[in-house]
Design an enzyme around this catalytic site. Structure first.
Site, PDB file in Angstrom:
ATOM      1  N   ASP A  92      37.329  44.757  50.411  1.00 49.35           N
ATOM      2  CA  ASP A  92      38.679  44.446  49.930  1.00 49.35           C
ATOM      3  C   ASP A  92      39.602  45.661  49.998  1.00 49.35           C
ATOM      4  O   ASP A  92      39.170  46.786  50.269  1.00 49.35           O
ATOM      5  CB  ASP A  92      38.620  43.886  48.498  1.00 49.35           C
TER       6      ASP A  92
ATOM      7  N   ASN B 110      35.162  40.707  34.615  1.00 45.07           N
ATOM      8  CA  ASN B 110      35.325  39.249  34.519  1.00 45.07           C
ATOM      9  C   ASN B 110      34.460  38.504  35.537  1.00 45.07           C
ATOM     10  O   ASN B 110      34.649  37.315  35.758  1.00 45.07           O
ATOM     11  CB  ASN B 110      36.806  38.877  34.700  1.00 45.07           C
TER      12      ASN B 110
ATOM     13  N   HIS C  95      34.274  39.256  38.836  1.00 46.70           N
ATOM     14  CA  HIS C  95      34.738  39.221  40.225  1.00 46.70           C
ATOM     15  C   HIS C  95      33.832  40.055  41.116  1.00 46.70           C
ATOM     16  O   HIS C  95      33.252  41.050  40.696  1.00 46.70           O
ATOM     17  CB  HIS C  95      36.214  39.600  40.368  1.00 46.70           C
TER      18      HIS C  95
ATOM     19  N   GLU D 273      38.643  36.671  42.079  1.00 41.65           N
ATOM     20  CA  GLU D 273      38.835  36.528  40.646  1.00 41.65           C
ATOM     21  C   GLU D 273      38.342  35.152  40.170  1.00 41.65           C
ATOM     22  O   GLU D 273      38.230  34.219  40.961  1.00 41.65           O
ATOM     23  CB  GLU D 273      40.328  36.671  40.321  1.00 41.65           C
TER      24      GLU D 273
HETATM   25  C1  GLP Z   1      37.259  46.633  41.579  1.00 40.73           C
HETATM   26  C2  GLP Z   1      36.754  46.240  42.972  1.00 40.73           C
HETATM   27  C3  GLP Z   1      35.376  45.642  42.939  1.00 40.73           C
HETATM   28  C4  GLP Z   1      34.533  46.414  41.964  1.00 40.73           C
HETATM   29  C5  GLP Z   1      35.049  46.221  40.558  1.00 40.73           C
HETATM   30  C6  GLP Z   1      34.312  47.001  39.492  1.00 40.73           C
HETATM   31  O1  GLP Z   1      38.423  46.017  41.182  1.00 40.73           O
HETATM   32  N1  GLP Z   1      37.613  45.402  43.728  1.00 40.73           N
HETATM   33  O2  GLP Z   1      34.831  45.626  44.261  1.00 40.73           O
HETATM   34  O3  GLP Z   1      33.196  45.972  42.026  1.00 40.73           O
HETATM   35  O4  GLP Z   1      36.435  46.408  40.460  1.00 40.73           O
HETATM   36  O5  GLP Z   1      34.688  48.321  39.449  1.00 40.73           O
HETATM   37  P1  GLP Z   1      33.885  49.445  38.713  1.00 40.73           P
HETATM   38  O6  GLP Z   1      32.665  49.687  39.553  1.00 40.73           O
HETATM   39  O7  GLP Z   1      34.801  50.616  38.695  1.00 40.73           O
HETATM   40  O8  GLP Z   1      33.531  48.921  37.366  1.00 40.73           O
END
Ligand code: GLP
Length: 253
Positions: A74, A143, A145, A150
């Site tokens: 992404d 959440n 995702h 989402e």
């Molecule tokens: C982001 C990314 C995800 C990631 C998630 C968790 O928004 N788009 O790919 O897995 O949030 O992030 P973190 O690893 O910092 O908790």
């Protein structure tokens, strides 16, 4: 400790460092067994330790990425690729510039495209054409995702433009100077794109992820928890630290 639950493999490691090392070992093994592997890569704070372990292995001559191809999950939209909060920038700084992967073999969805739906469809088409992802790395949002899929009422199919939820904007604002600077949209691989990967590994760390990990592995399969779709995949491995596994450990024993 290694567990199996309904065909899913779950590693529970003592802490973040041990979880990162275990996840890196899986990625490195994939590249050793298949030097031209197609890796699906993730951003976020969680995989940073794994990328550091991968870089160390590369520096010791234990890995060769010269034929490896990568497709990231992404990117924010819109965002300039040289913005230090873009996922293009993240991947360059945390992995690509430290290993011998060829820049032309790395792919991250465009946050700059004028015709984003078109470039997103092309991203998927290209991926199908080369035979899809061999090993997909995932983190998980608070959440549920994965990528930027989402919670919703349907599982998104292919790569496309998505609206970020307020909770994700708030969670990710910690990386930006101000919450107003967080893009409201993103381009993300869809759930179908992710599920096409031959192998999937999901990493989670910290007690803040314990509840969503329990829902992902033991809860209903529902677009309200996008990561729950992974229960339908034949080859999923979870890398958790003890804090992230706190709610599932009693259920596994
Ligand atoms: C982001 C990314 C995800 C990631 C998630 C968790 O928004 N788009 O790919 O897995 O949030 O992030 P973190 O690893 O910092 O908790």
């Amino acid at each position: 400790m290694k567990y199996n639950y309904r065909g899913m493999t779950i590693y529970v490691e003592k802490d973040y460092a041990a979880m990162s090392a275990a996840a890196a070992a899986m990625l490195l093994q994939e590249v050793r067994e298949n030097p031209s592997a197609v890796l699906g890569l993730a951003t976020g704070s969680t995989p940073i330790g794994m990328y550091q372990a991968v870089v160390k292995a590369y520096e010791k001559g234990e890995a060769d990425f010269s034929k490896v191809v990568s497709y990231n999950l992404d990117e924010y939209y819109p965002i300039q690729h040289d913005n230090d909060q873009s996922y293009h920038y993240f991947m360059k700084e945390n992995l690509f510039k430290h290993i011998n992967i060829l820049p032309e073999n790395t792919h991250v969805p465009s946050g700059e495209s004028k015709d984003v739906e078109k470039t997103a469809a092309e991203y998927d088409a290209e991926l199908y054409q080369i035979g899809g992802v061999d090993l997909q790395v995932l983190g998980i949002g608070n959440n549920g995702h994965i990528g930027f899929n989402e919670p919703g009422v349907v599982f998104a199919k292919g790569t496309g433009l998505v609206d970020l939820t307020q909770s994700t904007i708030e969670a990710n604002s910690r990386f930006f100077a101000a919450i107003e600077d967080v893009p409201k949209k993103a381009v993300s691989m869809g759930i179908a794109t992710i599920m096409q990967a031959k192998k999937i590994m999901l990493m989670a760390s910290g007690q803040g992820k314990a509840g969503i990990i329990a829902q992902t592995i033991f809860g209903e399969i529902t677009p309200a928890v996008p990561a729950s779709a992974l229960q339908l995949h034949r080859n999923v491995t979870f890398f958790l630290d003890e804090a992230a596994a706190a709610e599932i450990l009693p259920l596994l024993k």
